[in-house]
Design a protein around this motif. Sequence first.
Motif, short mmCIF file in Angstrom:
data_model
loop_
_atom_site.label_atom_id
_atom_site.label_comp_id
_atom_site.label_asym_id
_atom_site.label_seq_id
_atom_site.Cartn_x
_atom_site.Cartn_y
_atom_site.Cartn_z
N TRP A 1 -126.92 9.81 -45.14
CA TRP A 1 -126.37 8.53 -44.65
C TRP A 1 -126.15 7.55 -45.81
O TRP A 1 -125.19 6.79 -45.81
CB TRP A 1 -127.33 7.97 -43.60
CG TRP A 1 -126.96 6.64 -43.00
CD1 TRP A 1 -127.77 5.54 -42.91
CD2 TRP A 1 -125.72 6.25 -42.39
NE1 TRP A 1 -127.12 4.53 -42.28
CE2 TRP A 1 -125.86 4.92 -41.96
CE3 TRP A 1 -124.51 6.92 -42.17
CZ2 TRP A 1 -124.83 4.23 -41.32
CZ3 TRP A 1 -123.48 6.22 -41.55
CH2 TRP A 1 -123.66 4.90 -41.13
N ARG B 1 -131.29 13.40 -43.03
CA ARG B 1 -130.28 12.57 -42.37
C ARG B 1 -130.12 11.24 -43.09
O ARG B 1 -129.01 10.81 -43.39
CB ARG B 1 -130.73 12.32 -40.93
CG ARG B 1 -129.79 11.46 -40.13
CD ARG B 1 -130.41 11.09 -38.79
NE ARG B 1 -130.75 12.28 -38.02
CZ ARG B 1 -131.68 12.32 -37.07
NH1 ARG B 1 -132.38 11.24 -36.78
NH2 ARG B 1 -131.91 13.43 -36.41
N LEU C 1 -125.06 14.45 -39.23
CA LEU C 1 -126.26 13.61 -39.23
C LEU C 1 -127.17 13.97 -38.06
O LEU C 1 -128.39 14.00 -38.19
CB LEU C 1 -125.88 12.13 -39.18
CG LEU C 1 -125.16 11.58 -40.41
CD1 LEU C 1 -124.70 10.15 -40.18
CD2 LEU C 1 -126.07 11.64 -41.63
N GLU C 2 -126.56 14.26 -36.90
CA GLU C 2 -127.36 14.60 -35.72
C GLU C 2 -128.07 15.94 -35.90
O GLU C 2 -129.08 16.20 -35.25
CB GLU C 2 -126.46 14.68 -34.48
CG GLU C 2 -125.96 13.32 -34.01
CD GLU C 2 -124.92 13.44 -32.92
OE1 GLU C 2 -124.52 14.56 -32.58
OE2 GLU C 2 -124.51 12.39 -32.38
N VAL D 1 -130.17 8.93 -32.67
CA VAL D 1 -130.00 9.05 -34.12
C VAL D 1 -129.68 7.68 -34.72
O VAL D 1 -130.08 7.36 -35.83
CB VAL D 1 -128.86 10.04 -34.43
CG1 VAL D 1 -128.50 10.02 -35.91
CG2 VAL D 1 -129.24 11.44 -34.00
#
Lengths: 431, 431
Positions: free
Chosen positions: A37, A33, A25-26, A56
């Motif tokens: 998620w 992202r 995700l980072e 984030v």
Amino acid sequence: LQRQHENELRALVNSLHPADIAFILESLPKEDRQMIWQLVRAEFDADVLLEVADWVRQSLIETMDRADLVAATENMDADEIADLIANLPPDVVAEVQKGLTPKERAQLIEAMGYPEDSVGGIMDFEMVRVRDDVSLEVVLRYLRRQEALPDHTDQIFVVDRTDKLLGTLSLSALLVSDPDATVRDVMSTDYLTLDPMDADAEAAQAFERYDLVSAPVIDRRGRLIGRVTIADVVDVIREDSDEQALSRAGMQEEDIFAPVVRGIRNRAPWLLLNLCTAGTAAFVASRFEDTVSHIVVLAFLMSIVAGIGGNSGNQTMTLIIRALAVGRVTSQNAWQLIKRELVVTLLVGTMGSVAAGGFAWWISGSVPVALVMMAAMIGNMLVGAMVGVMVPMVRSRLGKDPAMGSSVLLTFATDSLGFFIFLGLATIFLI
Amino acid sequence: LQRQHENELRALVNSLHPADIAFILESLPKEDRQMIWQLVRAEFDADVLLEVADWVRQSLIETMDRADLVAATENMDADEIADLIANLPPDVVAEVQKGLTPKERAQLIEAMGYPEDSVGGIMDFEMVRVRDDVSLEVVLRYLRRQEALPDHTDQIFVVDRTDKLLGTLSLSALLVSDPDATVRDVMSTDYLTLDPMDADAEAAQAFERYDLVSAPVIDRRGRLIGRVTIADVVDVIREDSDEQALSRAGMQEEDIFAPVVRGIRNRAPWLLLNLCTAGTAAFVASRFEDTVSHIVVLAFLMSIVAGIGGNSGNQTMTLIIRALAVGRVTSQNAWQLIKRELVVTLLVGTMGSVAAGGFAWWISGSVPVALVMMAAMIGNMLVGAMVGVMVPMVRSRLGKDPAMGSSVLLTFATDSLGFFIFLGLATIFLI
């Protein structure tokens, strides 16, 4: 087709460790992202939210509805909720607080009360406590009634009725000792304790030096209030080292995919500051306009004098800042350090000035210009060494971060004084 | 009196933890260091020698006689001897090797065979192994027969007859589970293993990400050969971060009290390299001697253009190097990164160029000079951004350390091209 693709992606993502999901995700631009998620299984939400970097987390929480957020948060420990609370909407905070036991609520309030970079800010409340008058057999039976031990439990804490810490019992001692022995006979009374207001960097130094896995945190009256583990300490070490690298370049943490506006806010102040110091140096040099217009080649040599002084001072400063960081500079050895740096710089400078003088002679065809160049270069390198030693030491004595401000001052000194020494000597001896 | 003083000092020193003694020795000039070292009790010798930094160890060993050295070394574990062996005189090594069991000798040879910055170089051989078909009760009884568990034992390893790793049994699981259960039922089969040839920095990343305390090292055939613990990993993280800070300033590890000669050897190459790049930039600028002799104020402004380009590029480079270090840059997102950096730099540069242009106008009194200044500054900052993104990425793709070489190339580009762009534009538009 799109649907099937998404299902494959979902299966793939959810087969990963939450720490790996956080890493992915980072590494993604914001839209991707948030798309990924959405695919993460709800029971991973809490772990991933705790793992991701601060910058984030906000973008993840934005996309979650209230019910999901409450579900993810309500099973967290009090110290974990405290880490997250700044990113949560107030109504979610209220909802989550309602679900806590009075003890957990007290812990949450306590955890929120400590600065982020203190021991209190990284400690957790989950630990095993036992009394000193029971046998190890009793302890073993007590542990067997637990579901699991808290993460990173390498020792359990021995407390009295008022929670005062009496000793620590390592799992190793518990396992190798006779079960009939009492805790008091086996426990260690020689252990390191932390105060919740200690700086987290100090705790990290203690962990490094004594190779600890966990350490108890006690209050002024000696009562056990929490525990710091190596997992938090490793994060502190990594963050401090990252921060230092960034602060040398005049920045704070920045998401490589953050909006452009954030990038500008992060970088502009430093560049503006450097513009001011470079402008001042240019102004100093411009006072010698007559000299430069007589001998134009000085214009091309002066930036060498300034640059090498800065580079040399930067080497000295890097060594000193490191020695300060580990507490290796004392008022007793300070003078010796300064002397050593000046000697090293003088010798390196003398050697370097021969090369620089040769270059100046080649480009100008003038021996006097070469000699001025040599003298100015040695002089400016000594300026760099003095500033490189003194400024971090004084800043650290005044309780300020020695890294960031020092490098501005260093460049300022070696640029302005470099021009001044070089053009000043040229004005005296060549005009 | 001298004698009594010495006795007090001796008592004080020997009341400390070996890690603290090591720290004090590292903070002292060589003569004081060797004096204090004489006072350290013989049974601390081994621990202190293992704790001190490499550059201090040599000076301690020099003062020890052969018998003391053998005594200090012979009780060390094989992996500890391997760390020390480069500092030991050959006859001591021979003597110590004679005292080892065949198994220890094999371990020593194995440990010496791995590069210093590999997993094999930091692993140790002390660990608890059990079979998978016994009950936890048997394991508990087996542990009770040990004197102590190896440091940082958070899990024990389950192996078959050929030492093949079958699973890991955490002390936590051992303590909370029913003693009648067999190891096979309780052990975890989902664990991370390391290869002895993995880079130690990679192992450190795994420890950080998964919050490990120890991890098994296995060979190609899946046999357990060693164990890495968090204590070694913390040292790796700290050393890598120190090395990075030093390498940015063009240095290696240096004792702040090392002989001056060592300081010179450490710093001269970098300064000479910088002298070459600064000389080249000066040479580029000197090609515009006519222009500068017509408009002398250009000489004072050109170093601003070069400096800001370097600073701006350094910010970009710092971000990219960090992103590369944690593996966050991929070939997919590289182009996006470059675009973002160019946009951020263009906007910051445009803002900054207004200030720089104002300064140029004030110092020169000429609007055309100010406009050339603005254009050159934006142009050179874009050069800095390009170099700051591309050079670390290419270097890392070629398997080279992105930090050190990149910063030389960046300064070289922003100095030379800064002068070229600024003086070139001035020649075209102002002459």
